[in-house]
Design a protein around this motif. Structure first.
Motif, PDB file in Angstrom:
ATOM      1  N   PHE A 206       0.824  -0.880  -0.546  1.00 30.00           N
ATOM      2  CA  PHE A 206       0.470  -0.030   0.064  1.00 30.00           C
ATOM      3  C   PHE A 206       0.840   1.639   0.116  1.00 30.00           C
ATOM      4  O   PHE A 206       1.624   1.371   0.723  1.00 30.00           O
ATOM      5  CB  PHE A 206      -1.060   0.388   1.000  1.00 30.00           C
ATOM      6  N   TYR A 207       0.785   1.683  -0.632  1.00 28.35           N
ATOM      7  CA  TYR A 207       1.233   3.041  -1.224  1.00 28.35           C
ATOM      8  C   TYR A 207       3.420   2.853  -1.332  1.00 28.35           C
ATOM      9  O   TYR A 207       3.958   3.424  -0.261  1.00 28.35           O
ATOM     10  CB  TYR A 207       1.998   4.264  -0.367  1.00 28.35           C
ATOM     11  N   GLY A 208       3.636   1.665  -1.727  1.00 27.83           N
ATOM     12  CA  GLY A 208       4.994   1.323  -1.374  1.00 27.83           C
ATOM     13  C   GLY A 208       5.265   0.523  -0.785  1.00 27.83           C
ATOM     14  O   GLY A 208       6.496  -0.010  -0.041  1.00 27.83           O
ATOM     15  N   LYS A 209       4.282   0.500   0.759  1.00 29.95           N
ATOM     16  CA  LYS A 209       4.753   0.121   1.949  1.00 29.95           C
ATOM     17  C   LYS A 209       4.267  -1.624   2.287  1.00 29.95           C
ATOM     18  O   LYS A 209       2.589  -1.948   1.916  1.00 29.95           O
ATOM     19  CB  LYS A 209       3.936   1.022   3.650  1.00 29.95           C
ATOM     20  N   ASP A 210       4.793  -2.298   2.514  1.00 24.75           N
ATOM     21  CA  ASP A 210       5.028  -3.733   2.383  1.00 24.75           C
ATOM     22  C   ASP A 210       3.358  -4.280   4.025  1.00 24.75           C
ATOM     23  O   ASP A 210       3.313  -3.884   4.740  1.00 24.75           O
ATOM     24  CB  ASP A 210       5.823  -5.198   2.873  1.00 24.75           C
ATOM     25  N   ILE A 211       1.902  -4.328   3.770  1.00 26.71           N
ATOM     26  CA  ILE A 211       1.652  -4.697   4.518  1.00 26.71           C
ATOM     27  C   ILE A 211       0.264  -5.772   4.778  1.00 26.71           C
ATOM     28  O   ILE A 211       0.000  -5.871   5.421  1.00 26.71           O
ATOM     29  CB  ILE A 211       0.426  -3.330   4.029  1.00 26.71           C
ATOM     30  N   THR A 212       1.715  -6.990   4.580  1.00 26.26           N
ATOM     31  CA  THR A 212       0.608  -8.332   3.674  1.00 26.26           C
ATOM     32  C   THR A 212       0.257  -8.654   5.441  1.00 26.26           C
ATOM     33  O   THR A 212      -0.231  -9.931   5.737  1.00 26.26           O
ATOM     34  CB  THR A 212       1.846  -9.496   3.548  1.00 26.26           C
ATOM     35  N   LYS A 213       1.435  -8.489   6.483  1.00 23.01           N
ATOM     36  CA  LYS A 213       1.667  -9.312   7.507  1.00 23.01           C
ATOM     37  C   LYS A 213       1.392  -8.491   8.918  1.00 23.01           C
ATOM     38  O   LYS A 213       1.224  -8.636   9.601  1.00 23.01           O
ATOM     39  CB  LYS A 213       2.963  -9.246   8.022  1.00 23.01           C
ATOM     40  N   LEU A 214       0.813  -6.785   8.463  1.00 27.54           N
ATOM     41  CA  LEU A 214       0.042  -6.329   9.691  1.00 27.54           C
ATOM     42  C   LEU A 214      -0.953  -6.485   9.757  1.00 27.54           C
ATOM     43  O   LEU A 214      -1.991  -7.270   9.162  1.00 27.54           O
ATOM     44  CB  LEU A 214       0.029  -4.123   8.390  1.00 27.54           C
ATOM     45  N   SER A 215      -1.297  -5.980  11.044  1.00 23.00           N
ATOM     46  CA  SER A 215      -2.552  -6.693  11.742  1.00 23.00           C
ATOM     47  C   SER A 215      -4.080  -5.457  11.390  1.00 23.00           C
ATOM     48  O   SER A 215      -3.418  -4.103  10.180  1.00 23.00           O
ATOM     49  CB  SER A 215      -2.503  -5.681  12.702  1.00 23.00           C
ATOM     50  N   THR A 216      -5.459  -5.941  10.729  1.00 25.65           N
ATOM     51  CA  THR A 216      -6.305  -5.647  10.580  1.00 25.65           C
ATOM     52  C   THR A 216      -6.312  -3.959  10.692  1.00 25.65           C
ATOM     53  O   THR A 216      -6.577  -2.309  10.086  1.00 25.65           O
ATOM     54  CB  THR A 216      -7.551  -6.221  10.360  1.00 25.65           C
ATOM     55  N   ASP A 217      -6.099  -3.565  11.834  1.00 20.64           N
ATOM     56  CA  ASP A 217      -6.172  -2.124  12.727  1.00 20.64           C
ATOM     57  C   ASP A 217      -5.499  -1.314  12.160  1.00 20.64           C
ATOM     58  O   ASP A 217      -4.846   0.103  11.777  1.00 20.64           O
ATOM     59  CB  ASP A 217      -5.896  -2.304  14.378  1.00 20.64           C
ATOM     60  N   ARG A 218      -3.800  -1.709  11.781  1.00 22.30           N
ATOM     61  CA  ARG A 218      -2.926  -1.316  11.346  1.00 22.30           C
ATOM     62  C   ARG A 218      -3.179  -0.841   9.797  1.00 22.30           C
ATOM     63  O   ARG A 218      -2.697  -0.043   9.626  1.00 22.30           O
ATOM     64  CB  ARG A 218      -1.521  -1.792  11.443  1.00 22.30           C
ATOM     65  N   ILE A 219      -3.959  -1.924   9.202  1.00 24.30           N
ATOM     66  CA  ILE A 219      -4.157  -1.719   7.847  1.00 24.30           C
ATOM     67  C   ILE A 219      -5.334  -0.761   7.311  1.00 24.30           C
ATOM     68  O   ILE A 219      -5.016   0.253   6.905  1.00 24.30           O
ATOM     69  CB  ILE A 219      -4.553  -2.869   7.259  1.00 24.30           C
ATOM     70  N   ILE A 220      -6.205   0.198   8.724  1.00 27.72           N
ATOM     71  CA  ILE A 220      -7.689   0.321   8.655  1.00 27.72           C
ATOM     72  C   ILE A 220      -6.322   1.850   9.022  1.00 27.72           C
ATOM     73  O   ILE A 220      -7.025   3.221   8.382  1.00 27.72           O
ATOM     74  CB  ILE A 220      -8.347   0.086   9.968  1.00 27.72           C
ATOM     75  N   LYS A 221      -5.897   1.621  10.160  1.00 30.66           N
ATOM     76  CA  LYS A 221      -5.126   2.876  10.751  1.00 30.66           C
ATOM     77  C   LYS A 221      -4.797   4.391   9.130  1.00 30.66           C
ATOM     78  O   LYS A 221      -4.184   5.236   8.663  1.00 30.66           O
ATOM     79  CB  LYS A 221      -4.369   3.092  11.193  1.00 30.66           C
TER      80      LYS A 221
END
Ligand SMILES: Nc1ncnc2c1ncn2[C@@H]1O[C@H](COP(=O)(O)OP(=O)(O)O)[C@@H](O)[C@H]1O
Ligand SMILES: [Mg+2]
Length: 274
Positions: free
Chosen positions: A79-94
């Motif tokens: 997401f915008y160049g940042k690897d979010i594959t393993k981030l939590s749902t909360d972090r992804i929403i933020k």
């Protein structure tokens, strides 16, 4: 500042269409079932992508993977160049990804207004400690929320129902309330899962106008899942067609409409207009 600083940055050059979301070789297996197979997409800022396919094609699973409701089996999500594959749902929403659900998820006992207000708390700094220790700041935030909630209700056209229980709203308006809730988290990317399901043609047309309007006003990039391609034909720049987890076609709406694979695998099923 009331809103938290966001960790992803947009380019300063206005003419460069930045990649917002990138999925590379994303695969999801449920036991022996391959629900999504080697899915790839590169979504540019401001784009409106339609994701279509018959029931069970893997569309909702893709949203669940992007928001990490379920983990990928293989592949990478950026997401915008940042690897979010393993981030939590909360972090992804933020970080700025919001979604609505195919099966509406609202707090049915809360009012329309309260449903939106609770969604704002994702981006609020005030926890209980700051609420007590810095009362003026807390009040400032509550005022901000009230004002923004009103704005969002007006945006989707449900302000006259502010104090009604959300469960008392007709289906189409509940879907609009869900969109308002999603907007309350200040997303950059909005994922809509069959937002027109159960709507009549007039309501669908109005919904499409709403989607285009909020994309413009809130500078959103949007993915719309649809079962019926005709619904998003006029608003998508690009469509990806899934069948049994496999991407069988990708292109402009008119390219998709003429694609024999699509006609065979998807449009041919119960769609006499195809
Ligand atoms: N959590 C899950 N556990 C097991 N199977 C699932 C799960 N979620 C989805 N599936 C299966 O994956 C396939 C794709 O489902 P889904 O993504 O919901 O399809 P669509 O949204 O395109 O209708 C279906 O066969 C479905 O039964
Ligand atoms: Mg689905």
């Amino acid at each position: 500042m009331i809103l938290q600083a966001v960790e992803v940055e947009r380019t300063t050059e206005p003419n460069v269409r930045q990649t917002v979301l990138k999925l590379e070789h994303v695969t999801k297996k449920f036991g022996g079932l391959v629900a999504v197979s080697d899915f790839n997409v590169d979504l540019k800022e401001g784009e409106l992508l339609g994701l279509i396919g018959p029931n069970g094609a893997g569309k909702t699973t893709i949203f669940n993977l992007i928001t990490h409701v379920i983990p990928v089996t293989e592949g990478k999500i950026e997401f915008y160049g940042k690897d979010i594959t393993k981030l939590s749902t909360d972090r992804i929403i933020k970080l700025g990804i919001a979604r609505t659900f195919q099966n509406i998820r609202l707090f049915s006992n809360m009012s329309v207004k309260e449903n939106i207000m609770t969604a704002f708390h994702v981006h609020l700094k005030s926890d209980l400690f700051t609420a007590v220790a810095f009362l003026p700041k807390y009040r400032e935030e509550e005022e901000f929320i009230q004002q923004k909630t009103w704005e969002l209700m007006k945006e989707v056209g449900i302000e006259h129902l502010a104090d009604h229980k959300s469960s008392s709203l007709p289906y189409g308006l509940q879907r609009k309330l869900e969109i308002a809730r999603a907007l309350a988290t200040s997303p950059k990317l909005l994922l809509l899962d069959e937002p027109a399901a159960g709507m009549n043609p007039d309501e669908t047309l109005e919904l499409n106008q709403l989607i285009l309007r909020i994309r413009e006003r809130y500078k959103l990039t949007v993915i719309v899942i649809e079962h019926d391609m005709k619904v998003i034909m006029n608003i998508s720049e690009r469509i990806i067609v899934l069948d049994h987890g496999v991407t069988i076609a990708e292109g402009t709406p008119s390219e998709i409409q003429q694609n024999p694979l699509v006609i065979k695998a998807y449009l041919g099923v119960g769609d006499e207009d195809a």
